[in-house]
Design an enzyme around this catalytic site. Sequence first.
Site, short mmCIF file in Angstrom:
data_model
loop_
_atom_site.label_atom_id
_atom_site.label_comp_id
_atom_site.label_asym_id
_atom_site.label_seq_id
_atom_site.Cartn_x
_atom_site.Cartn_y
_atom_site.Cartn_z
N LYS A 188 0.93 -1.52 0.35
CA LYS A 188 -0.26 -0.33 -0.19
C LYS A 188 1.30 1.24 0.01
CE LYS A 188 -2.94 3.42 1.93
NZ LYS A 188 -1.78 4.70 1.04
N GLY A 241 6.55 5.52 8.39
CA GLY A 241 5.81 6.42 8.25
C GLY A 241 5.54 6.77 9.73
N SER A 242 4.82 7.33 10.24
CA SER A 242 4.56 8.64 11.00
C SER A 242 4.43 7.23 12.52
CB SER A 242 4.05 9.35 11.56
OG SER A 242 2.49 8.18 10.85
N THR A 245 0.21 6.83 13.03
CA THR A 245 -0.28 5.51 12.00
C THR A 245 0.22 4.06 12.86
OG1 THR A 245 -0.32 7.52 10.23
CG2 THR A 245 -0.49 4.50 10.11
N GLY A 246 2.19 4.39 13.26
CA GLY A 246 2.86 3.22 13.24
C GLY A 246 1.48 2.91 14.98
N GLU A 264 8.83 1.38 11.24
CA GLU A 264 10.40 1.91 10.77
C GLU A 264 9.93 4.24 10.83
OE1 GLU A 264 13.80 1.33 10.33
OE2 GLU A 264 13.34 -0.65 10.52
N CYS A 299 13.88 10.46 6.83
CA CYS A 299 13.69 10.01 8.04
C CYS A 299 14.95 10.33 8.85
CB CYS A 299 12.97 8.09 8.32
SG CYS A 299 13.96 6.84 7.36
P1 NAD Z 1 1.80 8.20 7.46
O1 NAD Z 1 1.66 7.25 8.68
O2 NAD Z 1 0.93 9.50 7.52
O3 NAD Z 1 2.04 7.86 6.34
C1 NAD Z 1 2.71 6.78 5.69
C2 NAD Z 1 1.71 5.74 5.43
O4 NAD Z 1 1.07 4.92 5.65
C3 NAD Z 1 0.51 5.73 3.93
O5 NAD Z 1 0.89 4.78 3.29
C4 NAD Z 1 -0.42 6.03 4.27
O6 NAD Z 1 -1.58 5.80 3.30
C5 NAD Z 1 -0.72 5.06 5.35
N1 NAD Z 1 -1.69 4.96 6.45
C6 NAD Z 1 -2.25 6.56 7.53
N2 NAD Z 1 -3.01 6.43 7.70
C7 NAD Z 1 -3.02 5.29 8.43
C8 NAD Z 1 -3.98 4.37 8.46
N3 NAD Z 1 -4.83 4.74 9.64
N4 NAD Z 1 -3.59 3.04 9.00
C9 NAD Z 1 -2.51 2.30 8.20
N5 NAD Z 1 -2.39 3.19 7.11
C10 NAD Z 1 -2.28 4.50 7.36
O7 NAD Z 1 3.91 8.64 7.55
P2 NAD Z 1 3.40 9.98 5.95
O8 NAD Z 1 3.34 11.25 6.38
O9 NAD Z 1 4.03 9.06 5.25
O10 NAD Z 1 5.89 9.78 6.15
C11 NAD Z 1 6.76 10.48 7.08
C12 NAD Z 1 7.04 9.89 8.13
O11 NAD Z 1 6.89 8.50 8.44
C13 NAD Z 1 7.89 10.56 8.80
O12 NAD Z 1 7.50 10.93 9.99
C14 NAD Z 1 9.04 9.94 8.80
O13 NAD Z 1 10.04 10.32 9.69
C15 NAD Z 1 8.64 8.46 8.78
N6 NAD Z 1 9.48 7.71 8.16
C16 NAD Z 1 10.02 7.18 8.24
C17 NAD Z 1 11.42 6.44 7.83
C18 NAD Z 1 12.37 5.09 8.40
O14 NAD Z 1 13.15 4.38 7.97
N7 NAD Z 1 12.38 5.18 9.63
C19 NAD Z 1 11.92 6.35 6.56
C20 NAD Z 1 10.80 7.72 5.95
C21 NAD Z 1 9.58 7.89 6.42
#
Ligand code: NAD
Length: 494
Positions: A188, A241-242, A245-246, A264, A299
Amino acid sequence: MTTQSQIDALRSETVAAQSLFIDNATVEGTAEPMAVTSPIDGTQLTTIANATSGEVDLAVASARTAFNDGRWSRLAPAARKKILFAVADAIEADALALSVLGIRDNGTEFAMAYKAEAGSAAATFRYYAEAIDKTPGEIAPTAPGTLGLVHHEPVGVVGAIIPWNFPLMIGAWKIAPAIAAGNSIVVKPAETASLSLLRLAEIAAGAGLPAGVLNVVTGDGRIAGDALARSMDVDVLAFTGSGMTGRKLLEASAQSNLKRVYLELGGKSPNVVFADAPDLDKAAAVSAGGIFRNAGQVCVAASRLLVERSIHDDFVAALKSHAEAFKVGDPLDLNTQIGAVNSETQLAGNLRLTEAAISEGAECITGGNRILEDTGGSYMAPTILSGVTPTNTVFRKEVFGPVLAVTPFDTEEEAVQLANDSDLGLAAGVWTSNLSRAHNMISAINAGVVHVNTYGGPDNTVPLTGHKQSGNGSDKSLHALDKYTNLKTAWIQL
Ligand code: NAD
């Protein structure tokens, strides 16, 4: 050598409305599609399908069938390797078109995207292709008369939820080890960076990856991502991601089938510069790149500069001149060094956190504002905030934009204390010519990677692992295979 005219030809191509990719075929979404706005100029690029939970279930079912009938999972590892090499070759052959498509979608500057997206994705497929027939199981040192064998088995169906900053690179970090180990996967992508992953799935199918092994469902994370997280038939969920969401994904796992969830998450990574750094000019140049490349949407971005007080003013002045010298703008212009912010929402958040920092007492040394508004795109000036203290929001909260928070320190002990004064622990940097100090800092800083006299430099040979609230499990390296395998013991009486 890529030329501007090659890029310009590709950027003018129309992008057709996108479908879901299930069972090696395009599947029309049934819900109202989502518009894809290019951050380069604010125009609508195309639409993506907004997968319903039923369509996600269809993709999971396709992955499950492919896994259960053994078309991929029961191939000899050497046979999987051959196909994965073909996928890597096909990515490389299409690297320019893939990169330009991805940039039109997410705004990363070309030089970075070409290397870190298509280039790195191909390298990642090759790395796990090479690894998979060289990672044997174990024979346990049991007493005579018994034989203990430890098998490494694929888990079954993997779900992967990907962010928008490096969709191909991060996508490959999850797809390649998962499928190399024999699993099937449903990916996704993020709403604002789906196009290159959809293209990747088509490329993989064309290179011989059997149907159902790699499926892509696009759309709203709260619907499609949530459906994947709650699926009773997904065995492992791998997410980047964030933190917000995690947390939801852990809840979804608890409320469904207790699938393993690997996270991550973000960072607020300290970059510690001592006065005895071997080359302060280099430290300033690399530190500037460490926060501002890809408009800070990295990140591991070095977003907190901790600098020894005796060199603070000179070092900040050097950083300021680097920040102001960067050419920010159209990411598809080969002269551009920093591209667009991914979306208007992200840009608004960057500006909001910058304003909050200033109202809490930080001084804006440079930037702090939106630029190039007449392009219609989303651009922000590289921003340096000095005098940031641990009580400031910007010391703790990840901006995920081109915003650097600077804090001085007096002693090594204070530097360690400030570096670790965070809920996050993804990455760090240390600049010193004292070998003992370097090792002491590596040991003292609680982060998944500590760079010494450099910053960044991704490589598949080493893991990327979040400490504290930056996550769990590792992407990259042989350790990533652990996420996508189950151990099974065979205990045999001889
Ligand atoms: P996000 O959590 O908003 O979105 C990430 C993904 O999660 C997207 O595909 C989104 O559609 C999905 N998502 C959103 N809500 C969801 C839900 N309720 N259930 C399931 N999936 C859902 O994050 P973002 O804005 O896309 O990314 C930025 C964040 O990611 C920053 O905090 C950044 O540091 C982090 N990041 C971490 C790494 C790493 O390797 N640690 C790498 C890149 C980005």
